[in-house]
Scaffold this active site. Structure first.
Site, PDB file in Angstrom:
ATOM      1  N   ASP A 113      28.957  50.458  43.101  1.00 58.69           N
ATOM      2  CA  ASP A 113      29.054  49.001  42.922  1.00 58.69           C
ATOM      3  C   ASP A 113      29.978  48.403  43.987  1.00 58.69           C
ATOM      4  O   ASP A 113      29.789  47.262  44.422  1.00 58.69           O
ATOM      5  CB  ASP A 113      29.638  48.650  41.534  1.00 58.69           C
ATOM      6  CG  ASP A 113      28.630  48.854  40.410  1.00 58.69           C
ATOM      7  OD1 ASP A 113      27.417  48.831  40.683  1.00 58.69           O
ATOM      8  OD2 ASP A 113      29.073  49.043  39.259  1.00 58.69           O
TER       9      ASP A 113
ATOM     10  N   LYS B 194      30.586  53.041  31.794  1.00 57.66           N
ATOM     11  CA  LYS B 194      31.132  53.397  33.115  1.00 57.66           C
ATOM     12  C   LYS B 194      32.530  54.012  33.049  1.00 57.66           C
ATOM     13  O   LYS B 194      32.833  54.958  33.767  1.00 57.66           O
ATOM     14  CB  LYS B 194      31.144  52.161  34.029  1.00 57.66           C
ATOM     15  CG  LYS B 194      29.743  51.740  34.476  1.00 57.66           C
ATOM     16  CD  LYS B 194      29.800  50.531  35.390  1.00 57.66           C
ATOM     17  CE  LYS B 194      28.402  50.039  35.724  1.00 57.66           C
ATOM     18  NZ  LYS B 194      28.406  48.858  36.584  1.00 57.66           N
TER      19      LYS B 194
HETATM   20  P1  NAP Z   1      32.195  44.888  30.858  1.00 51.00           P
HETATM   21  O1  NAP Z   1      32.943  46.088  31.327  1.00 51.00           O
HETATM   22  O2  NAP Z   1      31.670  44.840  29.458  1.00 51.00           O
HETATM   23  O3  NAP Z   1      33.150  43.604  31.130  1.00 51.00           O
HETATM   24  C1  NAP Z   1      32.711  42.314  30.872  1.00 51.00           C
HETATM   25  C2  NAP Z   1      33.845  41.336  31.063  1.00 51.00           C
HETATM   26  O4  NAP Z   1      33.323  40.017  30.792  1.00 51.00           O
HETATM   27  C3  NAP Z   1      35.012  41.534  30.122  1.00 51.00           C
HETATM   28  O5  NAP Z   1      36.191  41.090  30.739  1.00 51.00           O
HETATM   29  C4  NAP Z   1      34.632  40.619  28.955  1.00 51.00           C
HETATM   30  O6  NAP Z   1      35.733  40.181  28.192  1.00 51.00           O
HETATM   31  C5  NAP Z   1      34.057  39.445  29.700  1.00 51.00           C
HETATM   32  N1  NAP Z   1      33.163  38.643  28.879  1.00 51.00           N
HETATM   33  C6  NAP Z   1      32.124  39.076  28.107  1.00 51.00           C
HETATM   34  N2  NAP Z   1      31.517  38.026  27.524  1.00 51.00           N
HETATM   35  C7  NAP Z   1      32.207  36.917  27.917  1.00 51.00           C
HETATM   36  C8  NAP Z   1      32.079  35.541  27.610  1.00 51.00           C
HETATM   37  N3  NAP Z   1      31.110  35.081  26.805  1.00 51.00           N
HETATM   38  N4  NAP Z   1      32.957  34.677  28.159  1.00 51.00           N
HETATM   39  C9  NAP Z   1      33.948  35.130  29.001  1.00 51.00           C
HETATM   40  N5  NAP Z   1      34.110  36.430  29.304  1.00 51.00           N
HETATM   41  C10 NAP Z   1      33.246  37.304  28.772  1.00 51.00           C
HETATM   42  O7  NAP Z   1      30.919  44.628  31.783  1.00 51.00           O
HETATM   43  P2  NAP Z   1      30.805  44.937  33.350  1.00 51.00           P
HETATM   44  O8  NAP Z   1      30.324  46.309  33.578  1.00 51.00           O
HETATM   45  O9  NAP Z   1      32.077  44.513  33.969  1.00 51.00           O
HETATM   46  O10 NAP Z   1      29.602  43.963  33.770  1.00 51.00           O
HETATM   47  C11 NAP Z   1      29.749  42.553  33.779  1.00 51.00           C
HETATM   48  C12 NAP Z   1      28.463  41.925  34.289  1.00 51.00           C
HETATM   49  O11 NAP Z   1      28.253  42.277  35.641  1.00 51.00           O
HETATM   50  C13 NAP Z   1      27.216  42.389  33.533  1.00 51.00           C
HETATM   51  O12 NAP Z   1      26.390  41.292  33.249  1.00 51.00           O
HETATM   52  C14 NAP Z   1      26.515  43.313  34.486  1.00 51.00           C
HETATM   53  O13 NAP Z   1      25.117  43.281  34.333  1.00 51.00           O
HETATM   54  C15 NAP Z   1      26.927  42.741  35.824  1.00 51.00           C
HETATM   55  N6  NAP Z   1      26.931  43.769  36.867  1.00 51.00           N
HETATM   56  C16 NAP Z   1      26.074  43.591  37.907  1.00 51.00           C
HETATM   57  C17 NAP Z   1      26.054  44.530  38.915  1.00 51.00           C
HETATM   58  C18 NAP Z   1      25.106  44.328  40.070  1.00 51.00           C
HETATM   59  O14 NAP Z   1      24.859  45.290  40.798  1.00 51.00           O
HETATM   60  N7  NAP Z   1      24.604  43.141  40.269  1.00 51.00           N
HETATM   61  C19 NAP Z   1      26.880  45.655  38.875  1.00 51.00           C
HETATM   62  C20 NAP Z   1      27.760  45.792  37.802  1.00 51.00           C
HETATM   63  C21 NAP Z   1      27.765  44.834  36.794  1.00 51.00           C
HETATM   64  P3  NAP Z   1      36.150  40.956  26.828  1.00 51.00           P
HETATM   65  O15 NAP Z   1      36.806  42.206  27.299  1.00 51.00           O
HETATM   66  O16 NAP Z   1      37.016  40.001  26.160  1.00 51.00           O
HETATM   67  O17 NAP Z   1      34.856  41.250  26.083  1.00 51.00           O
END
Ligand code: NAP
Length: 269
Positions: free
Chosen positions: A105, A68
């Site tokens: 989003d 993204k």
């Molecule tokens: P991202 O950019 O990869 O960010 C993930 C965040 O979570 C980062 O801050 C990461 O920390 C942290 N993280 C990862 N694993 C972790 C763990 N085990 N314990 C604590 N923190 C952890 O991903 P994103 O795009 O923000 O998406 C995050 C989640 O939201 C995904 O599961 C995605 O499927 C969901 N999502 C859902 C929707 C929807 O429409 N429902 C839309 C967007 C996203 P680090 O930087 O330290 O790795």
């Protein structure tokens, strides 16, 4: 003006788990549009070349983990809300052949919270877990809510400080999770915890009973965290309603008409 796309894709890595092809194809079918929405698994190193090819094919689509932020940088123009979120999840090619980006989003999150709380959010204290692309979209949404604030926790505190710093004083970064969730009206999980298994971000016993809980993660059958929150009697919702709404808003961007939301919902229930 936006010409009708030649192709519709989801760019991510991995993408196999995504429900987007299922409900977008249901929407295309309901609208009688002869296109198939395809999921493309693209490794980060290959993104630039794939996007160049897709632009030449007048492709529109969505972007998911981990592309993204990289997609934002590749777009000729992005909407103000995508710039604020620091992420593009929806793209298309305009009549000059230029790549355009938006972030639906933000609207999807707004709609999900409205349903969860039963009213337009106002004066809400949000505890937000995570500092990635989805967290950026949550902050871009909450900053438009009147008299609301965010207490952000992320496992790498410096990433939380950096993200919070892009927003105003209403967003604070906290080193301790307990501090972030204290007195929260709404607790949001924007980490991938619970996506692959029944792991939970933290025990729901720590959430006060008046709070609502929103997990951005979705899984068929719901997430373990949301099941636990409901068992505790909390208002709780997983990421599926947000996912469907961000997809519906993206469809409106590509085709200029609202999709059949009931058909989209039925395809994944
Ligand atoms: P991202 O950019 O990869 O960010 C993930 C965040 O979570 C980062 O801050 C990461 O920390 C942290 N993280 C990862 N694993 C972790 C763990 N085990 N314990 C604590 N923190 C952890 O991903 P994103 O795009 O923000 O998406 C995050 C989640 O939201 C995904 O599961 C995605 O499927 C969901 N999502 C859902 C929707 C929807 O429409 N429902 C839309 C967007 C996203 P680090 O930087 O330290 O790795």
């Amino acid at each position: 003006m936006t010409p009708r796309p030649g192709r519709l894709v989801l760019l991510g890595h991995p993408v196999a788990h995504s429900l987007s092809p299922t409900f977008q194809n249901a929407a295309l079918q309901a609208a009688g549009i002869p296109l198939v929405y395809e999921a493309l698994d693209v490794e980060p190193a290959g993104l630039a070349a794939v996007v160049d090819r897709l632009v030449a094919e007048r492709t529109a689509g969505n972007v998911t983990i981990p592309h993204k932020a990289a997609m934002l940088a590749r777009c000729a123009t992005v909407t103000p809300v995508a710039a604020r979120a620091g992420a593009v999840n929806t793209f298309w090619v305009d009549d000059r052949g230029q790549l355009q980006g938006d972030n639906t989003d933000v609207g999807g999150f707004d709609a999900a919270v409205g349903t969860l709380l039963g009213e337009t959010p106002r004066g809400v204290t949000v505890a937000l877990l995570g500092a990635g692309g989805a967290a950026g979209a949550v902050l871009a949404a909450v900053e438009r809510w009147p008299h609301s604030s965010v207490r952000l926790w992320s496992r790498r505190h410096e990433a939380g400080v950096l993200l919070a710093g892009r927003f105003g004083a209403a967003v604070t970064a906290h080193e301790l999770l307990a501090e972030a969730i204290r007195n929260a009206d709404l607790v949001v999980n924007a980490t991938p915890i619970g996506l692959a298994d029944d792991a939970i971000p933290f025990p729901v016993a720590l959430v006060r009973r008046q709070s609502a809980v929103l997990d951005l993660v979705y899984r068929r059958g719901g997430t373990a965290w949301i099941r636990a929150a409901r068992t505790r009697g909390l208002r709780a919702m997983d990421g599926l309603p947000m996912l469907l709404e961000q997809g519906a808003l993206a469809f409106e961007r590509w085709f200029g008409v609202a999709p059949d939301r009931a058909a989209m919902r039925a395809s994944v229930s």
